[in-house]
Scaffold this motif. Structure first.
Motif, mmCIF file in Angstrom:
data_model
loop_
_atom_site.group_PDB
_atom_site.id
_atom_site.type_symbol
_atom_site.label_atom_id
_atom_site.label_comp_id
_atom_site.label_asym_id
_atom_site.label_seq_id
_atom_site.Cartn_x
_atom_site.Cartn_y
_atom_site.Cartn_z
ATOM 1 N N THR A 95 0.815 -1.228 0.000
ATOM 2 C CA THR A 95 0.000 0.000 0.000
ATOM 3 C C THR A 95 0.846 1.275 0.000
ATOM 4 N N ALA A 96 2.178 1.136 0.005
ATOM 5 C CA ALA A 96 3.114 2.272 0.079
ATOM 6 C C ALA A 96 2.905 3.117 1.339
ATOM 7 N N ASP A 97 2.365 2.506 2.389
ATOM 8 C CA ASP A 97 2.253 3.188 3.681
ATOM 9 C C ASP A 97 3.618 3.232 4.356
ATOM 10 N N LEU A 98 3.819 4.276 5.144
ATOM 11 C CA LEU A 98 5.035 4.405 5.943
ATOM 12 C C LEU A 98 4.619 4.745 7.365
ATOM 13 N N ARG A 99 5.010 3.904 8.306
ATOM 14 C CA ARG A 99 4.629 4.100 9.706
ATOM 15 C C ARG A 99 5.888 4.187 10.561
ATOM 16 N N PRO A 100 5.809 4.882 11.696
ATOM 17 C CA PRO A 100 6.990 4.989 12.551
ATOM 18 C C PRO A 100 7.277 3.683 13.286
ATOM 19 N N ALA A 101 8.491 3.568 13.782
ATOM 20 C CA ALA A 101 8.884 2.429 14.623
ATOM 21 C C ALA A 101 9.501 3.021 15.891
ATOM 22 N N THR A 102 8.688 3.101 16.955
ATOM 23 C CA THR A 102 9.104 3.828 18.166
ATOM 24 C C THR A 102 8.943 2.966 19.424
ATOM 25 N N PRO A 103 9.486 1.751 19.422
ATOM 26 C CA PRO A 103 9.217 0.857 20.557
ATOM 27 C C PRO A 103 10.007 1.260 21.801
ATOM 28 N N ALA A 129 -7.475 0.584 6.014
ATOM 29 C CA ALA A 129 -8.796 1.029 5.549
ATOM 30 C C ALA A 129 -9.797 -0.123 5.662
ATOM 31 N N PRO A 130 -11.088 0.194 5.830
ATOM 32 C CA PRO A 130 -12.103 -0.853 6.005
ATOM 33 C C PRO A 130 -12.123 -1.877 4.874
ATOM 34 N N ASP A 131 -11.796 -1.437 3.640
ATOM 35 C CA ASP A 131 -11.839 -2.353 2.498
ATOM 36 C C ASP A 131 -10.471 -2.963 2.172
ATOM 37 N N ALA A 132 -9.496 -2.766 3.066
ATOM 38 C CA ALA A 132 -8.138 -3.266 2.799
ATOM 39 C C ALA A 132 -8.066 -4.771 3.032
ATOM 40 N N ASP A 133 -7.026 -5.367 2.462
ATOM 41 C CA ASP A 133 -6.766 -6.795 2.651
ATOM 42 C C ASP A 133 -6.465 -7.049 4.127
ATOM 43 N N PRO A 134 -7.268 -7.877 4.815
ATOM 44 C CA PRO A 134 -7.027 -8.111 6.243
ATOM 45 C C PRO A 134 -5.655 -8.731 6.539
ATOM 46 N N ALA A 135 -5.114 -9.470 5.580
ATOM 47 C CA ALA A 135 -3.788 -10.071 5.789
ATOM 48 C C ALA A 135 -2.716 -8.990 5.879
ATOM 49 N N VAL A 136 -2.867 -7.918 5.094
ATOM 50 C CA VAL A 136 -1.899 -6.814 5.146
ATOM 51 C C VAL A 136 -2.051 -6.062 6.466
ATOM 52 N N ALA A 137 -3.299 -5.831 6.885
ATOM 53 C CA ALA A 137 -3.545 -5.165 8.176
ATOM 54 C C ALA A 137 -2.942 -5.968 9.329
ATOM 55 N N GLU A 138 -3.023 -7.287 9.231
ATOM 56 C CA GLU A 138 -2.442 -8.150 10.277
ATOM 57 C C GLU A 138 -0.924 -7.996 10.307
ATOM 58 N N VAL A 152 0.753 -5.323 9.463
ATOM 59 C CA VAL A 152 1.036 -4.021 10.076
ATOM 60 C C VAL A 152 1.058 -4.166 11.590
ATOM 61 N N GLU A 153 0.118 -4.925 12.113
ATOM 62 C CA GLU A 153 0.021 -5.091 13.565
ATOM 63 C C GLU A 153 1.226 -5.868 14.120
ATOM 64 N N VAL A 154 1.761 -6.789 13.334
ATOM 65 C CA VAL A 154 2.935 -7.554 13.790
ATOM 66 C C VAL A 154 4.185 -6.682 13.808
ATOM 67 N N ILE A 155 4.398 -5.880 12.752
ATOM 68 C CA ILE A 155 5.677 -5.158 12.644
ATOM 69 C C ILE A 155 5.602 -3.711 13.085
ATOM 70 N N SER A 156 4.389 -3.159 13.222
ATOM 71 C CA SER A 156 4.279 -1.751 13.604
ATOM 72 C C SER A 156 3.022 -1.548 14.452
ATOM 73 N N ALA A 157 2.917 -2.342 15.521
ATOM 74 C CA ALA A 157 1.733 -2.283 16.371
ATOM 75 C C ALA A 157 1.591 -0.886 16.983
ATOM 76 N N THR A 158 0.398 -0.330 16.882
ATOM 77 C CA THR A 158 0.146 0.984 17.465
ATOM 78 C C THR A 158 0.489 0.983 18.952
ATOM 79 N N ARG A 159 0.115 -0.087 19.639
ATOM 80 C CA ARG A 159 0.363 -0.153 21.087
ATOM 81 C C ARG A 159 1.858 -0.059 21.392
ATOM 82 N N ASN A 160 2.664 -0.765 20.629
ATOM 83 C CA ASN A 160 4.112 -0.771 20.847
ATOM 84 C C ASN A 160 4.704 0.624 20.601
ATOM 85 N N ASN A 161 4.249 1.253 19.509
ATOM 86 C CA ASN A 161 4.738 2.605 19.188
ATOM 87 C C ASN A 161 4.358 3.609 20.280
ATOM 88 N N VAL A 162 3.092 3.560 20.712
ATOM 89 C CA VAL A 162 2.631 4.496 21.747
ATOM 90 C C VAL A 162 3.380 4.245 23.051
#
Length: 312
Positions: free
Chosen positions: A187-195, A277-286, A288-298
């Protein structure tokens, strides 16, 4: 071989298949006169990496160097295994991480506190590496790739104190580890990595400035893959970092606990990322959660704010 991708100039991306996923963590083979592996992946990926190197013509006696950008388990967890499998390879790491590769007990105990029982299925064990095999680099260092080609290491803290970026003198490729965040190729998304526990905004932004000054032609992300628009992407990385720190600081100032802070950040950021996004591939969303979990970043940003508050 399906998990080996030719990126040109004798550079090959290896899908390390961390925890059985595809497209989560990349290692890179530079098949130069002195073959080099950048990132081993996790401990449970070592056999995949060995077999992929073998398919690329790199046998047990052929690998000259293994370099890791930092010692987090998804990048360096396989170092002990790979060192045993490739007995001639020198292991290169920043000086702040070297002792943990020789004696991983403290690092593994710390990781177990963060990941709990998930640690074994996600990463596996980091086995010790004989200290005589390890070469520690300081703020800058050089890895000889043969034929006049070299990797130049540049200390780039912020994500971790022991992080280095690696610039290929022939291609201008910059191996960015986690210092520029996490890139989602689908998806060409870029997310921070702040663990936790090392994240530091000022250091992270200074490292991105250092990377931009190197004028790389391409960025090679450990998560995940090559990105051609190097300068623009590094600017995006800085923008993402600032945004997340601003939001978590707001939550911290409101004295929100971690759960409520995570909920607030999710609500405000998820729409930024096509992968969520709601219509995104759930496998890709999963992924994201493994490598850039919002909880870990926060949690990493909160930890820094708490440290800063205790100092003042």
């Amino acid at each position: 071989m399906e998990n080996l991708t030719d990126l040109g100039n004798d550079v090959f991306e290896i899908d390390t298949r961390m925890a059985g996923y595809t497209g989560i963590t990349a290692g890179y083979l530079i098949r130069s006169e002195r073959p080099c592996l950048v990132e081993t992946g996790a401990g449970n990926s070592a056999e995949v990496v060995r077999d992929t190197l073998s398919a690329a013509g790199i046998g047990p006696g052929d690998l000259a160097t293994v370099v890791v950008t930092h010692i987090h388990l998804d990048h360096a967890g396989g170092v002990g295994d790979i060192a045993q499998m490739f007995p001639n390879a020198e292991i290169v790491v920043h000086e702040k991480g070297a002792r943990h590769l020789a004696d991983p007990s403290r690092l593994m105990a710390s990781a177990r506190m963060v990941w709990g029982s998930a640690l074994d299925s996600l990463f596996g064990d980091l086995k010790p590496t004989d200290a005589v095999r390890i070469r520690a680099v300081e703020d800058t260092g050089v890895v000889d790739l043969g034929g006049g080609r070299r990797l130049e290491s540049h200390h780039s803290p912020g994500h971790a104190r022991h992080h280095v970026g690696l610039l290929d003198s022939l291609t201008g490729d910059l191996y960015v580890g986690d210092a520029a965040g996490v890139y989602i190729p689908e998806t060409a998304d870029l997310r921070p990595a702040t663990p936790p526990p090392d994240f530091d905004l000022d250091s992270a932004l200074a490292s991105l400035d250092r990377f931009r000054a190197l004028q790389p032609t391409r960025l090679l992300f450990s998560h995940y893959g090559p990105v051609e628009l190097a300068d623009e992407t590094l600017q995006r990385s800085a923008e993402e970092l600032r945004l997340w720190v601003e939001m978590v600081t707001e939550a911290y100032d409101q004295r929100l606990d971690l759960d409520h802070a995570v909920a607030m950040v999710r609500e405000r950021t998820d729409e930024r990322y096509k992968a969520l996004a709601p219509d995104a591939d759930p496998a890709v969303a999963e992924k994201v959660e493994v490598i850039s979990a919002t909880r870990n970043n926060v949690a990493g940003i909160m930890h820094t704010l708490e440290k800063d508050s205790a100092r003042s």
